[in-house]
Design an enzyme around this catalytic site. Sequence first.
Site, short mmCIF file in Angstrom:
data_model
loop_
_atom_site.label_atom_id
_atom_site.label_comp_id
_atom_site.label_asym_id
_atom_site.label_seq_id
_atom_site.Cartn_x
_atom_site.Cartn_y
_atom_site.Cartn_z
N LYS A 66 56.83 58.94 -69.67
CA LYS A 66 57.92 59.49 -70.49
C LYS A 66 57.43 60.55 -71.49
CE LYS A 66 60.94 55.55 -69.95
NZ LYS A 66 61.64 54.41 -70.52
N ASP A 100 67.57 56.07 -73.15
CA ASP A 100 67.21 54.67 -73.42
C ASP A 100 67.89 54.15 -74.69
OD1 ASP A 100 65.58 54.19 -71.22
OD2 ASP A 100 63.74 54.76 -72.25
P1 NAP Z 1 54.37 51.94 -72.12
O1 NAP Z 1 54.65 53.29 -72.68
O2 NAP Z 1 53.30 51.75 -71.12
O3 NAP Z 1 54.06 50.98 -73.41
C1 NAP Z 1 53.70 49.65 -73.22
C2 NAP Z 1 53.78 48.89 -74.55
O4 NAP Z 1 53.54 47.48 -74.30
C3 NAP Z 1 52.73 49.32 -75.57
O5 NAP Z 1 53.29 49.22 -76.87
C4 NAP Z 1 51.61 48.29 -75.36
O6 NAP Z 1 50.79 48.08 -76.50
C5 NAP Z 1 52.44 47.05 -75.11
N1 NAP Z 1 51.75 45.99 -74.35
C6 NAP Z 1 51.38 46.01 -73.05
N2 NAP Z 1 50.81 44.82 -72.71
C7 NAP Z 1 50.84 44.05 -73.83
C8 NAP Z 1 50.41 42.72 -74.11
N3 NAP Z 1 49.84 41.95 -73.18
N4 NAP Z 1 50.59 42.22 -75.36
C9 NAP Z 1 51.17 43.00 -76.32
N5 NAP Z 1 51.60 44.27 -76.10
C10 NAP Z 1 51.44 44.78 -74.88
O7 NAP Z 1 55.68 51.30 -71.48
P2 NAP Z 1 57.20 51.60 -71.88
O8 NAP Z 1 57.71 52.78 -71.14
O9 NAP Z 1 57.28 51.61 -73.37
O10 NAP Z 1 57.95 50.32 -71.28
C11 NAP Z 1 57.82 49.05 -71.87
C12 NAP Z 1 58.64 48.04 -71.10
O11 NAP Z 1 60.03 48.27 -71.27
C13 NAP Z 1 58.38 48.09 -69.59
O12 NAP Z 1 58.23 46.77 -69.13
C14 NAP Z 1 59.63 48.72 -69.03
O13 NAP Z 1 59.90 48.26 -67.73
C15 NAP Z 1 60.68 48.27 -70.01
N6 NAP Z 1 61.83 49.20 -70.09
C16 NAP Z 1 63.06 48.74 -69.76
C17 NAP Z 1 64.15 49.57 -69.87
C18 NAP Z 1 65.51 49.08 -69.54
O14 NAP Z 1 66.41 49.89 -69.35
N7 NAP Z 1 65.72 47.78 -69.46
C19 NAP Z 1 63.99 50.90 -70.31
C20 NAP Z 1 62.73 51.32 -70.64
C21 NAP Z 1 61.63 50.47 -70.52
P3 NAP Z 1 49.53 49.07 -76.80
O15 NAP Z 1 50.12 50.32 -77.40
O16 NAP Z 1 48.70 48.32 -77.75
O17 NAP Z 1 48.86 49.31 -75.47
#
Ligand code: NAP
Length: 262
Positions: A66, A100
């Site tokens: 993103k 989002d």
């Molecule tokens: P991203 O940019 O890769 O960010 C991942 C986030 O999760 C970071 O803040 C990371 O922390 C944290 N994280 C990962 N593993 C962790 C763990 N074991 N313990 C604690 N924190 C952890 O991903 P994103 O785009 O933000 O997406 C995040 C989630 O939201 C995904 O699962 C995605 O599928 C979901 N999502 C859903 C929707 C919907 O419409 N329902 C929309 C958007 C996203 P660090 O910064 O410390 O690495």
Amino acid sequence: MGDRYALIGNPVAHSQSPRIHAEFARATSQPLEYGLIEAPLDGFAAAVEHFRAAGGKGLNVTLPFKQEAFALCRHVSERARVAQAVNTLVLETGSGDNTDGVGLARDLAQNLKVEFTTVLLLGAGGAAQGVVGALLEAGAERVVIANRTVSKASALAARFPGASACAYDALPGEAFDLVINATSAGLSDQAPPLPPGLLRSGMLAYDMVYGRETPFLAAAKRAGARTCDGLGMLVEQAAESFFLWRGVRPQTRPVLEKLRGA
Ligand code: NAP
């Protein structure tokens, strides 16, 4: 063959987006098809250009691209600029948007009918970036952002008056109205390390991950909190992207009910 759209990310295989857009297209009689593109981690821009050159009209962007999508756009909407993350590309104009935040806000207000003033947002990645502004606009007086990498939470919070950052082990003992898990921890069956007693009855615990009971949602349920996964947000953000591409706003409730029933 209709106009071509797709979700691009890595991984994308289990996404419900093709099904949601197929339902929207059918309900609104729009001639389009919507597929999946798994781009190599170092090949996002090339994959976008390949799809555009082959006639692709628009893309949804998911993790981990993103922020890269934001950097790639010639023009971005105000809400994408505020988020510094793009989840919707309109390829004919080279413009980007972020749906989002509005997707989450509509799910909370229209589907879940929840009211909130204090919000704890877990995570500071692309998804969290997209929703802070919308949560403040939707009535949150205070958004506390906690993240494993605290510097990322601090950088995100600094962009919004009303937001502050915190390490997981320094979270205040207050009762938040709403706790949103915007981390990807649930995808690997893990949960953000919340202090005991933070999840409790009277709050809504919302996980953006959908289609499974994550350890975060299971813990919230045990603590007596109301819980919800991210399927409603997914359908609502998809509807907004569909509107940007086609100029037609599909109804979301029938699609959400169908997916929940499945
Ligand atoms: P991203 O940019 O890769 O960010 C991942 C986030 O999760 C970071 O803040 C990371 O922390 C944290 N994280 C990962 N593993 C962790 C763990 N074991 N313990 C604690 N924190 C952890 O991903 P994103 O785009 O933000 O997406 C995040 C989630 O939201 C995904 O699962 C995605 O599928 C979901 N999502 C859903 C929707 C919907 O419409 N329902 C929309 C958007 C996203 P660090 O910064 O410390 O690495």
